[in-house]
Design a protein around this motif. Structure first.
Motif, PDB file in Angstrom:
ATOM      1  N   THR A 119       0.861  -1.190   0.000  1.00 60.41           N
ATOM      2  CA  THR A 119       0.000   0.000   0.000  1.00 60.41           C
ATOM      3  C   THR A 119       0.894   1.235   0.000  1.00 60.41           C
ATOM      4  O   THR A 119       2.001   1.224   0.536  1.00 60.41           O
ATOM      5  CB  THR A 119      -0.917   0.077   1.244  1.00 60.41           C
ATOM      6  OG1 THR A 119      -0.107   0.188   2.411  1.00 60.41           O
ATOM      7  CG2 THR A 119      -1.817  -1.132   1.349  1.00 60.41           C
ATOM      8  N   ASP A 121       0.724   5.613   0.373  1.00 57.89           N
ATOM      9  CA  ASP A 121      -0.095   6.761   0.753  1.00 57.89           C
ATOM     10  C   ASP A 121       0.295   7.996  -0.046  1.00 57.89           C
ATOM     11  O   ASP A 121       1.462   8.400  -0.060  1.00 57.89           O
ATOM     12  CB  ASP A 121       0.077   7.073   2.243  1.00 57.89           C
ATOM     13  CG  ASP A 121      -0.677   6.098   3.128  1.00 57.89           C
ATOM     14  OD1 ASP A 121      -1.492   5.314   2.606  1.00 57.89           O
ATOM     15  OD2 ASP A 121      -0.450   6.129   4.347  1.00 57.89           O
ATOM     16  N   THR A 139      -4.846   6.082  -0.229  1.00 57.64           N
ATOM     17  CA  THR A 139      -4.004   4.884  -0.158  1.00 57.64           C
ATOM     18  C   THR A 139      -4.205   4.050  -1.410  1.00 57.64           C
ATOM     19  O   THR A 139      -5.322   3.649  -1.720  1.00 57.64           O
ATOM     20  CB  THR A 139      -4.365   4.047   1.084  1.00 57.64           C
ATOM     21  OG1 THR A 139      -4.205   4.877   2.236  1.00 57.64           O
ATOM     22  CG2 THR A 139      -3.465   2.828   1.200  1.00 57.64           C
ATOM     23  N   ARG A 141      -3.648   0.628  -3.554  1.00 59.19           N
ATOM     24  CA  ARG A 141      -3.369  -0.798  -3.437  1.00 59.19           C
ATOM     25  C   ARG A 141      -3.676  -1.368  -4.816  1.00 59.19           C
ATOM     26  O   ARG A 141      -4.750  -1.116  -5.363  1.00 59.19           O
ATOM     27  CB  ARG A 141      -4.299  -1.404  -2.385  1.00 59.19           C
ATOM     28  CG  ARG A 141      -4.130  -2.894  -2.159  1.00 59.19           C
ATOM     29  CD  ARG A 141      -5.302  -3.458  -1.368  1.00 59.19           C
ATOM     30  NE  ARG A 141      -5.487  -2.830  -0.078  1.00 59.19           N
ATOM     31  CZ  ARG A 141      -4.900  -3.249   1.055  1.00 59.19           C
ATOM     32  NH1 ARG A 141      -4.119  -4.297   1.022  1.00 59.19           N
ATOM     33  NH2 ARG A 141      -5.119  -2.623   2.190  1.00 59.19           N
TER      34      ARG A 141
ATOM     35  N   THR B 128       2.354  12.203   4.743  1.00 54.85           N
ATOM     36  CA  THR B 128       1.835  10.882   5.116  1.00 54.85           C
ATOM     37  C   THR B 128       2.757  10.291   6.176  1.00 54.85           C
ATOM     38  O   THR B 128       3.871  10.783   6.394  1.00 54.85           O
ATOM     39  CB  THR B 128       1.796   9.934   3.895  1.00 54.85           C
ATOM     40  OG1 THR B 128       3.137   9.644   3.492  1.00 54.85           O
ATOM     41  CG2 THR B 128       1.030  10.542   2.726  1.00 54.85           C
TER      42      THR B 128
END
Lengths: 149, 149, 149
Positions: A119, A121, A139, A141, B128
């Protein structure tokens, strides 16, 4: 790519909002005008073997599940480019445009997409309409990935 | 360039954080694959003599002092382009990626780099990880500068 | 284009600030070096007929009224690209640089410019100088439009 992006936006004095979205991206190959959602604006350089410098502009449909043909609830408009010489790694800046009965407005997002991590960010740096003054995290993915080029 | 950037980030309800960083950038010249940290994704236009429109993608090591060979504590990934026809002036958007024992996370930065000024302020527009919800200023100061191309 | 942009910036604990600005953009055509304020850094792709992927870098004077020859009170430096295959639509990221007796500092702005709508909201994602920590909305409204290319 077809990526799952999880968007958390946090507004002052309001509870967090959390949205799960699916991006669908099909790169223009010279002939697939009807299906393509993105195109190369600048070719890769010869710095390494991982498309360093290749710049892609996109206008991708966004759905609530991972089916490409589900009705889009938003569009993602912006660009990314590859920026590492020893692996695939990208950098994004784009706008999520919502125009549904549920949401009207935009979210503006930028950041690095370290494609090797499960993942990644990015920052939600602003918003308009229903998302006025939004900030937070998007995020990424990867859900399915069919081909790089 | 090899530039000193001073990053001030301000979080709500927390004291200011202040980090001094050194960027090291070596432009790809067609043969220096091993050393290069950036490459031209689009060539300069013919509007003026100061590389107007030249777009550079970079993945630069960041150190805590001005030695190129010091261990990097972060990377700066993003792009800049030149955008004045009568002098050198640039515009940047990039991510600082920290992955050390001290800091994990990213800072996202954009703004104009008025290269003729001794210091130039860009905006830290988000973060982040350890820098979640960060905002503030990144101040550029050129430390040493060996060649433009 | 020559566009009217209405900038609303909101600072925490301060009343809203509201500025009306006029942008003047003249695209470089290969010969108009003296007048041009922007240039194509990447050509349009063949995805559709609306310049998909064409990337323009600009350094535009900003005035307080819609006369091109009024004294500029700021500059807008950044880029836009076209990103729809079935209509004209653009995406912007840029900096407003103020250096007048009234305002010193910058505003950093990004977002989609849905050119078919009468007004379009982009995000003010940060600021420096007098606009330190500014956030808000920049509303685009097209005033006059003489030619796309």
């Amino acid at each position: 790519w077809s990526a799952l992006a999880q968007t958390k936006t946090i507004k002052p004095n309001e509870p967090c909002k959390h949205i799960v979205l699916y991006y669908h991206d099909i790169l223009f190959n010279g002939t697939n005008v009807a299906n393509a959602t993105s195109a190369k604006a600048a070719n890769a350089t010869k710095l390494g073997d991982f498309n360093f410098g290749m710049l892609v502009v996109f206008d991708d449909p966004i759905t609530e599940d991972h089916h490409l043909l589900s009705p889009p609830i938003a569009r993602a408009q912006g660009f990314y480019f590859y920026d590492m010489k020893d692996t695939y790694n990208a950098w994004f800046a784009y706008t999520l445009l919502f125009n549904s009965s549920e949401h009207k407005g935009t979210l503006n997002i930028m950041g690095a997409d370290m494609m090797g991590e499960e993942t990644r960010d990015l920052s939600v740096v602003g918003g308009t309409g229903d998302f006025f003054m939004a900030r937070g995290i998007a995020t990424f993915r990867t859900d399915t990935f069919q081909a790089l080029l």
